[in-house]
Design a protein around this motif. Structure first.
Motif, PDB file in Angstrom:
ATOM      1  N   HIS A  66      -0.774  -4.960  11.907  1.00 17.16           N
ATOM      2  CA  HIS A  66       0.474  -4.309  12.156  1.00 17.16           C
ATOM      3  C   HIS A  66       0.536  -4.711  13.775  1.00 17.16           C
ATOM      4  O   HIS A  66       2.199  -4.828  13.379  1.00 17.16           O
ATOM      5  CB  HIS A  66      -0.034  -2.373  12.976  1.00 17.16           C
ATOM      6  CG  HIS A  66      -0.271  -1.732  12.128  1.00 17.16           C
ATOM      7  ND1 HIS A  66      -1.361  -1.529  11.069  1.00 17.16           N
ATOM      8  CD2 HIS A  66       0.396  -0.894  11.058  1.00 17.16           C
ATOM      9  CE1 HIS A  66      -1.488  -0.743  10.476  1.00 17.16           C
ATOM     10  NE2 HIS A  66       0.059  -0.670  10.369  1.00 17.16           N
ATOM     11  N   HIS A  88       5.571  -5.476  10.218  1.00 13.60           N
ATOM     12  CA  HIS A  88       4.874  -5.189  11.394  1.00 13.60           C
ATOM     13  C   HIS A  88       5.736  -6.230  12.256  1.00 13.60           C
ATOM     14  O   HIS A  88       5.905  -5.280  13.195  1.00 13.60           O
ATOM     15  CB  HIS A  88       4.713  -3.616  11.545  1.00 13.60           C
ATOM     16  CG  HIS A  88       4.285  -2.689  10.513  1.00 13.60           C
ATOM     17  ND1 HIS A  88       5.905  -2.335   9.834  1.00 13.60           N
ATOM     18  CD2 HIS A  88       3.857  -2.562   9.782  1.00 13.60           C
ATOM     19  CE1 HIS A  88       5.504  -1.153   9.452  1.00 13.60           C
ATOM     20  NE2 HIS A  88       4.106  -0.744   8.899  1.00 13.60           N
ATOM     21  N   HIS A 128       1.143  -1.425   0.047  1.00  9.07           N
ATOM     22  CA  HIS A 128       0.054  -0.353   0.447  1.00  9.07           C
ATOM     23  C   HIS A 128       0.444   1.224   0.017  1.00  9.07           C
ATOM     24  O   HIS A 128       1.788   1.078   0.020  1.00  9.07           O
ATOM     25  CB  HIS A 128      -0.713   0.148   1.293  1.00  9.07           C
ATOM     26  CG  HIS A 128      -0.604  -0.090   2.757  1.00  9.07           C
ATOM     27  ND1 HIS A 128       0.510  -0.772   2.979  1.00  9.07           N
ATOM     28  CD2 HIS A 128      -0.173   0.664   3.536  1.00  9.07           C
ATOM     29  CE1 HIS A 128       0.744  -0.746   4.329  1.00  9.07           C
ATOM     30  NE2 HIS A 128       0.610   0.360   4.604  1.00  9.07           N
ATOM     31  N   ASP A 154       6.340   4.580   5.218  1.00 11.32           N
ATOM     32  CA  ASP A 154       6.879   3.633   5.973  1.00 11.32           C
ATOM     33  C   ASP A 154       6.648   2.207   4.531  1.00 11.32           C
ATOM     34  O   ASP A 154       7.654   0.916   5.183  1.00 11.32           O
ATOM     35  CB  ASP A 154       6.609   2.924   7.058  1.00 11.32           C
ATOM     36  CG  ASP A 154       5.181   2.380   7.431  1.00 11.32           C
ATOM     37  OD1 ASP A 154       4.687   3.195   6.490  1.00 11.32           O
ATOM     38  OD2 ASP A 154       4.420   1.626   8.087  1.00 11.32           O
ATOM     39  N   HIS A 155       6.281   2.548   3.850  1.00  8.89           N
ATOM     40  CA  HIS A 155       6.547   0.995   2.612  1.00  8.89           C
ATOM     41  C   HIS A 155       6.744   1.793   1.010  1.00  8.89           C
ATOM     42  O   HIS A 155       6.688   1.109   0.239  1.00  8.89           O
ATOM     43  CB  HIS A 155       4.758   1.268   2.553  1.00  8.89           C
ATOM     44  CG  HIS A 155       4.210   0.512   4.127  1.00  8.89           C
ATOM     45  ND1 HIS A 155       4.392  -1.252   4.203  1.00  8.89           N
ATOM     46  CD2 HIS A 155       3.725   0.609   4.830  1.00  8.89           C
ATOM     47  CE1 HIS A 155       3.777  -1.458   5.186  1.00  8.89           C
ATOM     48  NE2 HIS A 155       3.890  -0.390   5.965  1.00  8.89           N
ATOM     49  N   ASP A 174      -0.101  -4.648   6.022  1.00 15.38           N
ATOM     50  CA  ASP A 174      -0.512  -3.515   7.407  1.00 15.38           C
ATOM     51  C   ASP A 174      -1.858  -4.237   7.790  1.00 15.38           C
ATOM     52  O   ASP A 174      -3.133  -2.907   8.530  1.00 15.38           O
ATOM     53  CB  ASP A 174      -0.223  -2.589   6.806  1.00 15.38           C
ATOM     54  CG  ASP A 174       1.068  -1.234   7.249  1.00 15.38           C
ATOM     55  OD1 ASP A 174       2.377  -2.711   7.543  1.00 15.38           O
ATOM     56  OD2 ASP A 174       1.299  -0.264   7.412  1.00 15.38           O
TER      57      ASP A 174
HETATM   58 ZN    ZN Z   1       2.936   0.504   7.718  1.00 17.95          ZN
END
Ligand code: ZN
Length: 285
Positions: free
Chosen positions: A220, A263, A115, A119-120, A217
């Protein structure tokens, strides 16, 4: 930092490349949380997924998937040298050096972002001579069409996700929009898991009768597999995210399927097992 870990699913090799592990107060990430219920889960959450102080541990890592001669990077963490939300940046980690121990960046042929959150998509690009350029010059970068169209239809003025992680890829013509059930190789395919974001996808790996799934995600933290109605604050569609987590637990719970958490800290991968009426996540050794 930089600890690598790998798993084999039939002929497929999956390697984790760590960027960072962050401790967080549980309520800082998880919505609808019940502290008493959380305390009941402590025995299996500690030490890998919760520390002594009761903070949850969140890992940021990329997963390199080697399948049929292809080298696929799933999610690219936060990246160096750029502003990040909540003043987390700019970072200056050794992520790229760690990744290079697994695969040279020129040899990566596919990048897949589950997505389009900061942070991806970070290491989609790197800073060279003052400009952000594609880190993987010979790769196609796959974005789910539904995901890409969602974020491009509602552009935010200061969308640093796109500015640093997506726009330079599009400008270089390296992106490909794919359907949410796209097949990457005979052994690797996407599975739609919407809710966290509208076009969110997970990644299913099947080889020689063995199976794994990379969560992205849609979850998480492992405690959300035990309590699927505990959402994540950044979920765009919270109700849909709950439904997706419930379906996921029903589909992969008590199955010989290695669940690799995007994560999840510590062992990162393991199995969803039912114990005393509720599920828990048992890390693979
Ligand atoms: Zn994330």
């Amino acid at each position: 930092m930089g600890e690598q870990k790998s798993w084999r699913i039939g002929d497929v090799k999956i390697t984790r490349v760590l960027e960072q592990v962050a401790p967080l107060p549980p309520e800082g990430l998880i919505a609808n949380i019940d502290p008493a219920r959380l305390a009941e889960h402590r025995s299996w959450l500690q030490p890998h997924f919760m520390n002594e102080a009761g903070q949850i541990l969140l890992s940021i890592h990329a997963l390199v998937v080697e399948s049929g001669g292809r080298r696929i990077v799933v999610d690219t963490c936060m990246g160096n040298d750029r502003p990040l939300p909540r003043d987390m940046g700019p970072l200056s980690t050794a992520f790229l050096e760690e990744l290079t121990q697994v695969v040279a960046r020129e040899d990566v042929d596919t990048v897949l972002c589950t997505h389009l959150h900061f942070d991806h998509v970070g290491w989609n690009t790197m800073l060279v001579d003052g400009a952000f350029v594609p880190t993987f010059p010979n790769a196609r970068y796959l974005f789910a069409r539904e995901e890409y169209e969602h974020w491009t239809k509602s552009p935010e003025d200061e969308n640093i996700v796109f500015q640093y992680g997506v726009d330079p890829i599009v400008a270089a013509g390296l992106h490909t929009l794919v359907e949410s059930d796209h097949r990457l190789t005979d052994e690797v395919r996407l599975e739609p898991t919407p809710g966290h974001t509208p076009g969110h996808v997970s990644v299913v790996i099947e080889s020689r009768g063995e199976r794994a799934v990379i969560t992205g995600d849609m979850v998480h933290h492992p405690v959300q597999l035990a309590e699927p109605h505990w959402g994540s604050h950044p979920d765009t569609l919270p109700e849909r995210a709950i439904e997706t987590r419930r379906d996921f637990v029903a589909r992969y719970g008590d199955q010989p399927v290695l669940v690799i958490g995007t994560h999840f800290a510590g062992p990162t991968a393991g199995h969803i097992v039912r114990e005393g009426g509720s599920c828990r996540f048992r890390g693979a050794s």
